[in-house]
Design an enzyme around this catalytic site. Sequence first.
Site, PDB file in Angstrom:
ATOM      1  CE1 TYR A 162      -3.790   2.310   0.303  1.00  0.00           C
ATOM      2  CE2 TYR A 162      -3.005   2.897   2.491  1.00  0.00           C
ATOM      3  CZ  TYR A 162      -3.872   3.108   1.439  1.00  0.00           C
ATOM      4  OH  TYR A 162      -4.827   4.101   1.508  1.00  0.00           O
TER       5      TYR A 162
HETATM    6  N1  LIG Z   1      -9.966   4.649   4.518  1.00  0.00           N
HETATM    7  C1  LIG Z   1      -8.826   5.231   4.899  1.00  0.00           C
HETATM    8  O1  LIG Z   1      -8.442   5.212   6.088  1.00  0.00           O
HETATM    9  C2  LIG Z   1      -7.997   5.946   3.884  1.00  0.00           C
HETATM   10  C3  LIG Z   1      -6.942   6.742   4.337  1.00  0.00           C
HETATM   11  C4  LIG Z   1      -6.142   7.404   3.402  1.00  0.00           C
HETATM   12  C5  LIG Z   1      -6.417   7.267   2.063  1.00  0.00           C
HETATM   13  N2  LIG Z   1      -7.465   6.491   1.649  1.00  0.00           N
HETATM   14  C6  LIG Z   1      -7.704   6.376   0.210  1.00  0.00           C
HETATM   15  O2  LIG Z   1      -9.033   6.764  -0.067  1.00  0.00           O
HETATM   16  C7  LIG Z   1      -9.449   6.159  -1.306  1.00  0.00           C
HETATM   17  C8  LIG Z   1     -10.840   5.576  -1.126  1.00  0.00           C
HETATM   18  O3  LIG Z   1     -10.753   4.470  -0.244  1.00  0.00           O
HETATM   19  P1  LIG Z   1     -11.875   4.094   0.822  1.00  0.00           P
HETATM   20  O4  LIG Z   1     -11.249   4.184   2.148  1.00  0.00           O
HETATM   21  O5  LIG Z   1     -13.111   4.845   0.547  1.00  0.00           O
HETATM   22  O6  LIG Z   1     -12.040   2.540   0.530  1.00  0.00           O
HETATM   23  P2  LIG Z   1     -13.201   1.685  -0.140  1.00  0.00           P
HETATM   24  O7  LIG Z   1     -14.493   1.938   0.546  1.00  0.00           O
HETATM   25  O8  LIG Z   1     -12.668   0.306  -0.216  1.00  0.00           O
HETATM   26  O9  LIG Z   1     -13.323   2.315  -1.594  1.00  0.00           O
HETATM   27  C9  LIG Z   1     -12.373   2.045  -2.587  1.00  0.00           C
HETATM   28  C10 LIG Z   1     -13.053   2.204  -3.913  1.00  0.00           C
HETATM   29  O10 LIG Z   1     -12.087   1.944  -4.953  1.00  0.00           O
HETATM   30  C11 LIG Z   1     -12.691   1.047  -5.867  1.00  0.00           C
HETATM   31  N3  LIG Z   1     -11.711   0.313  -6.654  1.00  0.00           N
HETATM   32  C12 LIG Z   1     -10.779  -0.581  -6.232  1.00  0.00           C
HETATM   33  N4  LIG Z   1     -10.108  -1.061  -7.278  1.00  0.00           N
HETATM   34  C13 LIG Z   1     -10.625  -0.463  -8.385  1.00  0.00           C
HETATM   35  C14 LIG Z   1     -10.374  -0.549  -9.772  1.00  0.00           C
HETATM   36  N5  LIG Z   1      -9.446  -1.384 -10.271  1.00  0.00           N
HETATM   37  N6  LIG Z   1     -11.090   0.229 -10.616  1.00  0.00           N
HETATM   38  C15 LIG Z   1     -12.041   1.061 -10.141  1.00  0.00           C
HETATM   39  N7  LIG Z   1     -12.362   1.169  -8.852  1.00  0.00           N
HETATM   40  C16 LIG Z   1     -11.654   0.406  -7.988  1.00  0.00           C
HETATM   41  C17 LIG Z   1     -13.548   0.140  -5.001  1.00  0.00           C
HETATM   42  O11 LIG Z   1     -14.465  -0.591  -5.800  1.00  0.00           O
HETATM   43  P3  LIG Z   1     -15.109  -1.992  -5.291  1.00  0.00           P
HETATM   44  O12 LIG Z   1     -16.248  -1.605  -4.384  1.00  0.00           O
HETATM   45  O13 LIG Z   1     -15.528  -2.634  -6.555  1.00  0.00           O
HETATM   46  O14 LIG Z   1     -14.030  -2.726  -4.551  1.00  0.00           O
HETATM   47  C18 LIG Z   1     -14.195   1.193  -4.111  1.00  0.00           C
HETATM   48  O15 LIG Z   1     -15.247   1.834  -4.789  1.00  0.00           O
HETATM   49  C19 LIG Z   1      -8.371   5.142  -1.657  1.00  0.00           C
HETATM   50  O16 LIG Z   1      -7.531   5.664  -2.655  1.00  0.00           O
HETATM   51  C20 LIG Z   1      -7.598   4.985  -0.353  1.00  0.00           C
HETATM   52  O17 LIG Z   1      -6.273   4.585  -0.549  1.00  0.00           O
HETATM   53  C21 LIG Z   1      -8.262   5.837   2.524  1.00  0.00           C
END
Ligand SMILES: NC(=O)c1ccc[n+]([C@@H]2O[C@H](COP(=O)([O-])OP(=O)(O)OC[C@H]3O[C@@H](n4cnc5c(N)ncnc54)[C@H](OP(=O)(O)O)[C@@H]3O)[C@@H](O)[C@H]2O)c1
Length: 241
Positions: A162
């Site tokens: 990651y």
């Molecule tokens: N949550 C945290 O603590 C945190 C902290 C810092 C940064 N972030 C970043 O925030 C962003 C959103 O993450 P989240 O926390 O909201 O997680 P999440 O709920 O798992 O959402 C991730 C999204 O990305 C989609 N995705 C994954 N692989 C993909 C692909 N190949 N093509 C298109 N879509 C894809 C997933 O689709 P599916 O539903 O189909 O899997 C889901 O809609 C990410 O970039 C993550 O690294 C999160």
Amino acid sequence: MSKVILVTGANAGIGFELTRLLAEKGHTVYIGARNAVSGKEAAESLQKKGFTTVKFVQLDVTKLPTIQAAAALIGSAEGHLDVLVNNAGIAKFGHDENATTIALETIRDAMETNFYGLIQTTQTFLPLLRKSSNGVIVNVTTDMASNAFQARPDAQLHVVAYNTSKAAMNSYSIALAHELKKDGIKVNLVTPGFTSTKLNSFGDGGKTTTDGALSILPWALLDKDGPTCLFVDWNGKEFPW
Ligand SMILES: NC(=O)c1ccc[n+]([C@@H]2O[C@H](COP(=O)([O-])OP(=O)(O)OC[C@H]3O[C@@H](n4cnc5c(N)ncnc54)[C@H](OP(=O)(O)O)[C@@H]3O)[C@@H](O)[C@H]2O)c1
């Protein structure tokens, strides 16, 4: 003025909530989702609540033909794209992410989505962004990808796939921001900080998706004379690279 915005990975989590917040302000927002069923459901759930400017487009950031088809669809419907939020991401938590033992396959998977996926999505949408009078790219990153932060003696969470995939993306974004200055397109990186989502199995103690999305919102809606090439945190403060 209403903007045309694409949020990748917006069927769930922070991306979904960001879509809602942007639609609340009257912008046309495309939910980019790799899974058509879940993407359509997400869009319909917002449309039913009165957010009629929300649309769905199928897009898997690891599959170039789907990105090209999404760009063709948005291009013919809207003629341009004002804002690209590269939000789609995977973490590979639950896999071995130790530097000494991690399987290369785990790192490759993370790179495919978080790094190569973001690059090919950005490159494919650049012609539409260049047609905007105020093009903006927001790359959703993580504080865990800050090399300066992670190198501190007290740093934890050395999750290799990651962190390295996002750190590579950060580095790419710096070059991108510099190159796009001549086109007036701004590129900034935002870390929402720990937010409870599917990515971390809805871990306890994280922000709500609303708070996570609120950290990204102002960067998506930057003014024409707004800054570029910044890495900022959930308070809008610059974060160490
Ligand atoms: N949550 C945290 O603590 C945190 C902290 C810092 C940064 N972030 C970043 O925030 C962003 C959103 O993450 P989240 O926390 O909201 O997680 P999440 O709920 O798992 O959402 C991730 C999204 O990305 C989609 N995705 C994954 N692989 C993909 C692909 N190949 N093509 C298109 N879509 C894809 C997933 O689709 P599916 O539903 O189909 O899997 C889901 O809609 C990410 O970039 C993550 O690294 C999160």
